[in-house]
Design a protein around this motif. Structure first.
Motif, PDB file in Angstrom:
ATOM      1  N   UNK A   1       0.823  -1.205   0.000  1.00  0.00           N
ATOM      2  CA  UNK A   1       0.000   0.000   0.000  1.00  0.00           C
ATOM      3  C   UNK A   1       0.856   1.253   0.000  1.00  0.00           C
ATOM      4  N   UNK A   2       1.979   1.233   0.734  1.00  0.00           N
ATOM      5  CA  UNK A   2       2.867   2.398   0.744  1.00  0.00           C
ATOM      6  C   UNK A   2       3.377   2.697  -0.659  1.00  0.00           C
ATOM      7  N   UNK A   3       3.722   1.674  -1.392  1.00  0.00           N
ATOM      8  CA  UNK A   3       4.204   1.873  -2.759  1.00  0.00           C
ATOM      9  C   UNK A   3       3.058   2.373  -3.657  1.00  0.00           C
ATOM     10  N   UNK A   4       1.855   1.868  -3.435  1.00  0.00           N
ATOM     11  CA  UNK A   4       0.714   2.336  -4.223  1.00  0.00           C
ATOM     12  C   UNK A   4       0.414   3.802  -3.945  1.00  0.00           C
ATOM     13  N   UNK A   5       0.707   4.265  -2.740  1.00  0.00           N
ATOM     14  CA  UNK A   5       0.487   5.665  -2.382  1.00  0.00           C
ATOM     15  C   UNK A   5       1.551   6.586  -2.975  1.00  0.00           C
ATOM     16  N   UNK A   6       2.675   6.017  -3.410  1.00  0.00           N
ATOM     17  CA  UNK A   6       3.700   6.838  -4.048  1.00  0.00           C
ATOM     18  C   UNK A   6       5.109   6.643  -3.546  1.00  0.00           C
ATOM     19  N   UNK A   7       5.299   5.810  -2.525  1.00  0.00           N
ATOM     20  CA  UNK A   7       6.659   5.582  -2.026  1.00  0.00           C
ATOM     21  C   UNK A   7       7.446   4.738  -3.024  1.00  0.00           C
ATOM     22  N   UNK A   8       8.657   5.204  -3.343  1.00  0.00           N
ATOM     23  CA  UNK A   8       9.514   4.417  -4.246  1.00  0.00           C
ATOM     24  C   UNK A   8      10.310   3.364  -3.500  1.00  0.00           C
ATOM     25  N   UNK A   9      10.428   3.554  -2.185  1.00  0.00           N
ATOM     26  CA  UNK A   9      11.200   2.610  -1.382  1.00  0.00           C
ATOM     27  C   UNK A   9      10.475   2.403  -0.057  1.00  0.00           C
ATOM     28  N   UNK A  10      10.563   1.183   0.471  1.00  0.00           N
ATOM     29  CA  UNK A  10       9.925   0.839   1.740  1.00  0.00           C
ATOM     30  C   UNK A  10      10.961   0.207   2.649  1.00  0.00           C
ATOM     31  N   UNK A  11      11.008   0.661   3.888  1.00  0.00           N
ATOM     32  CA  UNK A  11      11.961   0.116   4.852  1.00  0.00           C
ATOM     33  C   UNK A  11      11.202  -0.445   6.045  1.00  0.00           C
ATOM     34  N   UNK A  12      11.353  -1.746   6.254  1.00  0.00           N
ATOM     35  CA  UNK A  12      10.781  -2.395   7.438  1.00  0.00           C
ATOM     36  C   UNK A  12      11.670  -2.032   8.629  1.00  0.00           C
ATOM     37  N   UNK A  13      11.233  -1.068   9.407  1.00  0.00           N
ATOM     38  CA  UNK A  13      12.118  -0.393  10.356  1.00  0.00           C
ATOM     39  C   UNK A  13      12.584  -1.273  11.507  1.00  0.00           C
ATOM     40  N   UNK A  14      11.925  -2.400  11.738  1.00  0.00           N
ATOM     41  CA  UNK A  14      12.346  -3.268  12.841  1.00  0.00           C
ATOM     42  C   UNK A  14      13.463  -4.219  12.444  1.00  0.00           C
ATOM     43  N   UNK A  15      13.754  -4.317  11.161  1.00  0.00           N
ATOM     44  CA  UNK A  15      14.852  -5.174  10.731  1.00  0.00           C
ATOM     45  C   UNK A  15      16.161  -4.636  11.306  1.00  0.00           C
TER      46      UNK A  15
ATOM     47  N   UNK B   1      19.284  -4.315  10.546  1.00  0.00           N
ATOM     48  CA  UNK B   1      20.219  -3.509   9.770  1.00  0.00           C
ATOM     49  C   UNK B   1      19.534  -2.465   8.896  1.00  0.00           C
ATOM     50  N   UNK B   2      18.205  -2.288   9.078  1.00  0.00           N
ATOM     51  CA  UNK B   2      17.442  -1.456   8.144  1.00  0.00           C
ATOM     52  C   UNK B   2      17.905  -0.004   8.152  1.00  0.00           C
ATOM     53  N   UNK B   3      18.050   0.585   9.330  1.00  0.00           N
ATOM     54  CA  UNK B   3      18.418   1.996   9.397  1.00  0.00           C
ATOM     55  C   UNK B   3      19.881   2.205   9.029  1.00  0.00           C
ATOM     56  N   UNK B   4      20.734   1.279   9.408  1.00  0.00           N
ATOM     57  CA  UNK B   4      22.141   1.389   9.063  1.00  0.00           C
ATOM     58  C   UNK B   4      22.375   1.370   7.563  1.00  0.00           C
ATOM     59  N   UNK B   5      21.506   0.683   6.836  1.00  0.00           N
ATOM     60  CA  UNK B   5      21.675   0.571   5.387  1.00  0.00           C
ATOM     61  C   UNK B   5      21.365   1.864   4.653  1.00  0.00           C
ATOM     62  N   UNK B   6      20.700   2.826   5.338  1.00  0.00           N
ATOM     63  CA  UNK B   6      20.346   4.090   4.671  1.00  0.00           C
ATOM     64  C   UNK B   6      20.972   5.289   5.385  1.00  0.00           C
ATOM     65  N   UNK B   7      22.100   5.080   6.041  1.00  0.00           N
ATOM     66  CA  UNK B   7      22.804   6.194   6.674  1.00  0.00           C
ATOM     67  C   UNK B   7      23.136   7.261   5.626  1.00  0.00           C
ATOM     68  N   UNK B   8      22.934   8.528   6.037  1.00  0.00           N
ATOM     69  CA  UNK B   8      23.294   9.631   5.162  1.00  0.00           C
ATOM     70  C   UNK B   8      22.473   9.741   3.899  1.00  0.00           C
ATOM     71  N   UNK B   9      21.202   9.309   3.924  1.00  0.00           N
ATOM     72  CA  UNK B   9      20.406   9.219   2.694  1.00  0.00           C
ATOM     73  C   UNK B   9      19.392  10.332   2.486  1.00  0.00           C
TER      74      UNK B   9
END
Length: 335
Positions: free
Chosen positions: A205-219, A221-229
């Motif tokens: 649904x997030x992608x259908x609303x317009x998000x090009x990327x989705x991050x499952x925040x509880x994973x 390494x999820x936040x570390x993978x997008x440092x400085x983004x």
């Protein structure tokens, strides 16, 4: 005197009951609105429970109001009986302070919240200052437009203030009542949009609303993978999250802006902010002119609140579902 009818909480935390009340006199600058729809916001729940220690009972809540003009005061210009209008969380201001003169009435120290002392929109009619009754574009259905009067302007205003555009990398924290609208507005502004959610099932649904990327925040390494983004992060959640990790996802000169209210105080070291010229901020909805602009943007870009509707008589059922986070994504009462 005119008698209006609605639903009121007799005391903090109590179920709402049918309630009749005498309307205040219609002043020269006022408008009376026959209400057709009213959204239920989490702020209404806080008021009904007196979480902020400012409620006055019996309390008629509701501040995402759509209806038609029934009467206008003698000094009102630009609004006519039968016209469809909306009222958000503010229904008056002093009109003379520096903020009002700048067109930033939402920052007025004497601003009048729509349902404190009220009465608000959980009723058949309301009388407010006409400056705070905004025409609703024809392209917006009433049930989907009602949440825009609070949730919509709450997320639109900080994005607009930040100058979000095609150059921007934006992260929306939370895909809920606020976040699902923030994703749509940020995408309409041309930004590259990433949605963060602790619910992996919201990705489609997030992608259908317009998000090009989705991050499952509880994973892990999820936040570390997008440092400085990101240039701009908009937090729409009412939960305590690892805020320092989110600050680390900002690019230099990036901003973490709060419109959701976490339950605990923010605890952030200064050094990461100083080294990256980063900022932490909050945003206070928007002025009537901001709301007018936001409604036009929504109409032109097909932005809609995803709603579930309930008849006014089922208001306690609707409030219970909102309180349990069972609604995707906004509950709207239909009269």
């Amino acid at each position: 005197m005119s008698t209006f009818h609605g639903y009121a909480a007799p005391a903090a935390g109590k179920p709402l009951e049918p309630y009749s009340f005498e309307a205040r006199p219609l002043g020269p600058g006022d408008v009376e609105i026959a209400i057709s729809h009213c959204g239920i916001c989490h702020s209404d729940l806080h008021l009904l429970n007196d979480d902020w220690k400012m409620s006055q009972f019996p309390l008629v809540a509701g501040h995402e109001i759509i209806g038609t003009v029934a009467q206008v005061g003698s000094a009102v210009r630009g609004l006519t009986p039968g016209q469809r209008v909306g009222v958000g969380g503010q229904c008056g201001s002093c009109g003379t302070c520096e903020w009002c003169e700048r067109g930033e009435e939402n920052l007025c120290a004497l601003q009048q919240p729509t349902c404190i002392p009220g009465p608000g929109g959980f009723a058949d009619r309301i009388r407010v200052n006409a400056r705070f009754a905004l025409p609703i574009p024809e392209a917006l259905p009433s049930r989907d437009a009602a949440p825009l009067l609070c949730a919509g302007i709450t997320v639109y205003s900080p994005l607009r203030e930040a100058g979000i555009g095609a150059h921007s990398r934006v992260g929306i924290i939370g895909v809920g009542g606020l976040g699902h609208l923030a994703v749509q507005f940020a995408r309409a502004m041309g930004a590259e949009v990433t949605a963060f959610s602790t619910s992996p099932d919201k990705e489609t649904e997030a992608r259908a609303l317009g998000a090009q990327r989705f991050i499952a925040a509880r994973e892990p390494s999820a936040l570390g993978a997008v440092r400085g983004s990101f240039d701009f992060l908009l937090s729409t959640v009412t939960a305590d999250l690892p805020w320092l990790d989110y600050v680390a996802t900002l690019r230099p000169r990036g901003t973490l802006c709060f419109v959701g209210i976490p339950p605990s105080p923010l605890m952030l070291p200064a050094l990461p902010l100083i080294f990256g010229n980063k900022k932490v901020s909050g945003s206070n909805t928007g002025s009537p002119s901001d709301i007018r602009e936001m409604l036009e943007v929504a109409a032109r870009n097909g932005i809609r609140a995803r709603t579930e509707t309930f008849p006014l008589k089922d208001i306690n059922t609707a409030i219970g579902r909102v309180a349990r986070n069972e609604v995707r994504y906004r509950a709207v009462l239909e009269l």
